[in-house]
Scaffold this active site. Structure first.
Site, short mmCIF file in Angstrom:
data_model
loop_
_atom_site.label_atom_id
_atom_site.label_comp_id
_atom_site.label_asym_id
_atom_site.label_seq_id
_atom_site.Cartn_x
_atom_site.Cartn_y
_atom_site.Cartn_z
N HIS A 1 0.83 -1.22 0.00
CA HIS A 1 0.00 0.00 0.00
C HIS A 1 0.87 1.27 0.00
O HIS A 1 0.52 2.28 0.61
CB HIS A 1 -0.95 0.01 1.20
CG HIS A 1 -1.95 -1.10 1.19
ND1 HIS A 1 -3.13 -1.04 0.47
CD2 HIS A 1 -1.93 -2.32 1.79
CE1 HIS A 1 -3.80 -2.17 0.63
NE2 HIS A 1 -3.09 -2.96 1.42
N ASN B 1 -10.18 -3.24 1.78
CA ASN B 1 -9.91 -3.13 0.34
C ASN B 1 -11.19 -2.77 -0.39
O ASN B 1 -12.28 -2.74 0.20
CB ASN B 1 -9.36 -4.45 -0.21
CG ASN B 1 -7.95 -4.74 0.25
OD1 ASN B 1 -7.18 -3.83 0.54
ND2 ASN B 1 -7.61 -6.01 0.32
#
Length: 505
Positions: free
Chosen positions: A56, A134
């Site tokens: 990320h 997510n």
């Protein structure tokens, strides 16, 4: 290299007999803290890269607020939870929402085919609540001990520094539970058009606890009021020619012009328990809860209305952790959630520093006081006791004291043999993937097949054959189309023996 030299060990030289499963109490039970093999593996993994996030790394964020309806579906929210952030109708809780890609480096393109992070920090009156999820409602694996292996396989080759399709599918062929996520990611759903037009999901299963100490399982979802938009590979390539940060630009510009993006928070609720009537384990992150059986129940609205004033101070130094919960929201025995709860906060202490929670972007907006002291970059003592000399508890000399429990404590009954377990409900690895394949519109299915065919052409024959075998188990048409497109011998693939079951101990 002989066979003895190829045996997997930990850094202490101890042989690793099972690298597939956390040690847990029974097949579905909670993981145990003495998982030394996992702790060594995950804590080393958290420290593999500096200074950017291991995963990320590419992301952007915005400030906003969350406003609950005071209901969950048609029922009062208090029926399910005592969390004030979900029950006090009309209260606006400040939030900070970070969007991200997963695998790429900090400057990688936002058109990458990759899941998107959807991490929210709620600054509630009872302390921070982090919901780290997510855009898709599932994940590639169901056991946290596999996370470093998965990311290693998906990241660039350690020699060539290139992402290689054969490495990705070499991992997937040994983990059929990944097929469901692969089918989503390789379809247009793997490239959201931007951050405003994508869903969010907790992925993990949590528990809601009410004032009576009663609990239900739940999953959180966020549905964009702007609608959902995705890109085909060709559309993404056209955007990438001109802008590698198009989604960051889109979010920033929309907020600046007053076009504030909004999502509706929903939950799915299921009774706490094992649910033998289901063909999947509801704690398995590679499976979706069917919405016809467990509908999305509206909880509140989330709005983003302010851009960060300093990207580094806020977006880069923002630190999220799945263990950051408030009263009324609790952990389930989801093995990915339990592993993430150690890993996320651990990696923030390494990446940002042991006092990362003193940074304004991470600090709660309600009063807080601890007996934690010192460490690198301490710049204040977060104590509220009458006597600053007392940094321990209990004390009769004016130190901090425990807070009374706000309701009946939820006490989960646990029974089982301690060991390493694989789920026995493996049929759903193929069942839900086949259902997803058949649910796509024709253009989505065509894009999925085209992407997989291109990938298969970069893989050696043994991986090609096993992947076609897997796709055929999900749906005959699925396997056939991939085989025909990539020139793979379908009959040879379907003649492969089934995979051997994963070991349990």
């Amino acid at each position: 290299m002989n066979d003895e030299q190829r045996k997997l060990t930990n850094r202490q030289g101890h042989p690793v007999h099972n690298n597939q499963s956390l040690r847990s109490v029974g097949e579905r039970g909670p993981a145990t803290l003495e998982n030394y093999q996992f702790i060594e593996k995950i804590t080393h993994f958290d420290r593999e890269r500096i200074p950017e996030r291991v995963v990320h790394a590419r992301g952007t964020a915005a400030h906003g607020y969350f406003e609950p309806y005071g209901k969950i579906g048609d029922e009062p929210a208090s029926k399910y939870t005592r969390a004030k952030v979900l029950t006090k109708a009309g209260t606006r809780t400040p939030v900070f929402l970070r969007f991200s890609t997963v695998i790429g480096a900090k400057e990688s393109p936002e058109t990458a085919r990759d899941p998107r992070g959807f991490a929210i920090k709620f600054y509630t009156e009872e302390g921070n609540w982090d919901l780290v999820g997510n855009n898709l409602k599932i994940f590639f694996i169901r056991d946290a001990i596999k996370f470093p292996d998965m990311i290693h396989a998906f990241k660039p080759d350690p020699i060539s520094n290139r992402q290689e399709a054969w490495r990705f599918y070499d991992f997937v062929q040994h983990h059929p539970e990944s097929l469901h996520m692969v089918t989503w990611v390789k379809s247009p759903w793997g490239i959201p058009a931007n951050y405003r037009h994508m869903q969010g999901s907790s992925v993990n299963t949590y528990k809601l606890v009410n004032a009576e100490g009663e609990a239900v399982l739940c999953k959180f979802s966020f549905e964009p009021k702007q609608g959902v938009k995705n890109l085909t590979s060709e559309q993404a390539a056209q955007i990438q020619m001109h802008d590698v940060g198009h989604a960051t630009r889109d979010l920033y510009d929309a907020i600046e012009r007053g076009d504030f993006p909004e999502w509706e928070m929903c939950v799915q609720i299921m009774a706490d328990g094992e649910h033998p009537e289901l063909d999947f384990d509801p704690l398995d992150d590679t499976k979706r809860w069917p919405e016809d059986q467990f509908p999305l129940l509206p909880v509140g609205r989330l709005v983003l209305d302010r851009n960060p004033s300093n990207f580094f101070a806020e977006v880069e130094q923002a630190a999220f952790g799945t263990g950051v919960l408030v009263d009324g929201i609790d952990f389930s025995d989801d093995k990915m959630l339990q592993g993430r709860t150690l890993s996320y906060s651990d990696t923030q202490r390494y990446r940002v520093g042991p006092n990362y929670l003193q940074l304004p972007i991470n600090a709660p907006k309600c009063p807080f006081a601890t007996n934690q002291r010192d460490g690198q970059m301490t710049y204040f003592v977060d104590t509220g006791g009458e006597n600053p000399h007392v940094n321990y508890e209990p004390s009769s000399q004016g130190g901090l004291h425990e807070t009374p429990y706000p309701g009946k404590e939820y006490k989960q009954y646990i029974e089982g043999h301690l060991g390493r377990y694989q789920t026995t409900k493996t049929d759903a690895d193929y069942t839900q993937t086949g259902e997803r394949y058949r649910s796509f519109e024709d253009w989505e299915r065509d894009d999925l097949i085209a992407n997989l065919v291109a990938d298969m052409k970069e893989c050696p024959e043994d991986i090609q054959l096993r992947m076609v075998w897997h796709f055929s188990q999900c749906d005959e048409d699925y396997g056939r189309r991939v085989a025909e497109g990539a020139g793979i011998d379908l009959a040879k693939a379907k003649a492969l023996p089934p995979l051997k079951p994963r070991p349990s101990s």
